[in-house]
Design a protein around this motif. Sequence first.
Motif, mmCIF file in Angstrom:
data_model
loop_
_atom_site.group_PDB
_atom_site.id
_atom_site.type_symbol
_atom_site.label_atom_id
_atom_site.label_comp_id
_atom_site.label_asym_id
_atom_site.label_seq_id
_atom_site.Cartn_x
_atom_site.Cartn_y
_atom_site.Cartn_z
ATOM 1 N N MET A 11 -2.120 -7.662 2.618
ATOM 2 C CA MET A 11 -1.150 -8.441 3.050
ATOM 3 C C MET A 11 -1.916 -9.554 3.701
ATOM 4 O O MET A 11 -3.087 -9.417 4.284
ATOM 5 N N LYS A 15 -2.284 -14.299 -1.565
ATOM 6 C CA LYS A 15 -1.974 -14.041 -2.989
ATOM 7 C C LYS A 15 -0.801 -15.128 -3.226
ATOM 8 O O LYS A 15 -1.078 -15.735 -4.354
ATOM 9 N N ASP A 34 6.757 -9.741 -4.448
ATOM 10 C CA ASP A 34 7.950 -9.280 -3.380
ATOM 11 C C ASP A 34 9.023 -10.227 -3.728
ATOM 12 O O ASP A 34 10.131 -9.745 -3.030
ATOM 13 N N ILE A 45 12.677 -7.668 2.310
ATOM 14 C CA ILE A 45 11.811 -6.364 2.235
ATOM 15 C C ILE A 45 12.054 -5.374 3.424
ATOM 16 O O ILE A 45 12.048 -4.215 3.340
ATOM 17 N N PHE A 49 12.914 -1.194 3.248
ATOM 18 C CA PHE A 49 12.207 -0.156 3.958
ATOM 19 C C PHE A 49 13.059 0.696 4.826
ATOM 20 O O PHE A 49 13.012 1.844 5.037
ATOM 21 N N PHE A 57 11.152 1.441 -1.752
ATOM 22 C CA PHE A 57 10.749 0.429 -1.872
ATOM 23 C C PHE A 57 9.674 0.272 -3.116
ATOM 24 O O PHE A 57 9.586 -0.573 -4.107
ATOM 25 N N ARG A 58 8.722 1.391 -3.208
ATOM 26 C CA ARG A 58 7.576 1.546 -4.257
ATOM 27 C C ARG A 58 8.344 1.569 -5.476
ATOM 28 O O ARG A 58 7.679 1.061 -6.661
ATOM 29 N N GLU A 61 9.609 -1.724 -6.479
ATOM 30 C CA GLU A 61 8.156 -2.625 -6.686
ATOM 31 C C GLU A 61 7.415 -2.239 -8.187
ATOM 32 O O GLU A 61 7.293 -3.311 -8.841
ATOM 33 N N GLY A 79 2.104 -7.363 -4.234
ATOM 34 C CA GLY A 79 2.115 -6.933 -2.983
ATOM 35 C C GLY A 79 0.963 -6.225 -2.565
ATOM 36 O O GLY A 79 0.256 -5.537 -3.516
ATOM 37 N N GLY A 80 0.685 -6.059 -1.130
ATOM 38 C CA GLY A 80 -0.616 -5.358 -0.954
ATOM 39 C C GLY A 80 -0.564 -4.048 -1.166
ATOM 40 O O GLY A 80 -1.734 -3.496 -1.410
ATOM 41 N N GLY A 81 0.667 -3.318 -1.495
ATOM 42 C CA GLY A 81 0.629 -1.768 -1.823
ATOM 43 C C GLY A 81 0.985 -1.706 -3.162
ATOM 44 O O GLY A 81 1.097 -0.553 -3.684
ATOM 45 N N ARG A 120 6.637 -7.966 7.586
ATOM 46 C CA ARG A 120 5.571 -6.836 7.211
ATOM 47 C C ARG A 120 6.098 -5.256 7.808
ATOM 48 O O ARG A 120 5.491 -5.023 8.700
ATOM 49 N N PRO A 121 7.086 -4.655 7.103
ATOM 50 C CA PRO A 121 7.465 -3.533 7.908
ATOM 51 C C PRO A 121 6.328 -2.537 8.052
ATOM 52 O O PRO A 121 6.495 -1.715 9.298
ATOM 53 N N LEU A 122 5.284 -2.552 7.385
ATOM 54 C CA LEU A 122 4.179 -1.467 7.556
ATOM 55 C C LEU A 122 3.355 -1.776 8.852
ATOM 56 O O LEU A 122 2.937 -0.863 9.560
ATOM 57 N N ARG A 139 -7.336 1.358 0.741
ATOM 58 C CA ARG A 139 -7.124 0.615 -0.510
ATOM 59 C C ARG A 139 -8.059 -0.176 -1.196
ATOM 60 O O ARG A 139 -7.704 -0.440 -2.399
#
Length: 171
Positions: A11, A15, A34, A45, A49, A57-58, A61, A79-81, A120-122, A139
């Motif tokens: 995140m 990007k 995203d 987003i 979540f 979400f995944r 994605e 996305g970051g994940g 960013r929910p995470l 990651r």
Amino acid sequence: MDTTIILVGPMAAGKSTIGKKLAQVLDCPFYDVDQVIEEKTGVHIPWIFEQEGEAGFRKREHDVLNDLMQRQGCVLATGGGTVLLPENRSLLKSRGLVFYLRVTVEQQLRQLGRDPGKRRPLLAKGNPREILKNLNALREPLYREVAQHVIEIEQYRVPELISCIIKLAKA
Ligand code: S3P
């Protein structure tokens, strides 16, 4: 250029910003995983979540990535994940040229500003610095696994970064 340039990384590594500029310079389409998810669902987003959890979400994605990976000659920001699912990593490795934009936690925090958890929910449920540190540690090997090139973005200004990516892509 026929190759698809794919940007991975955590995140707030830039990007989307870098991807958009890169596509402008290359005069090709730009897609942001995203953003496409938000356009398709019509919601933000954090709401996905909230309603469907991270697993929901995944799944979305993955579907969007799968769809976008069918296109050639474009720039794609993930996305970051996105690298978390093994099937996504296989997709990323199967086509295109993948650049890992590597960033420090300090730089991420600077970019995220005052309210890192807002979009960013995470990052909404805990100390953002700690969460980013842990996510990056988990990651980092996954980004490296899919990327042909690792770019330490702190070393460059945006125009230099764009030239560097283009040079590597055309090499
Ligand atoms: C996520 C990163 C976000 C977005 C979602 C989950 C992650 O994208 O996909 O909030 O797991 O790191 P950005 O990397 O564009 O912030």
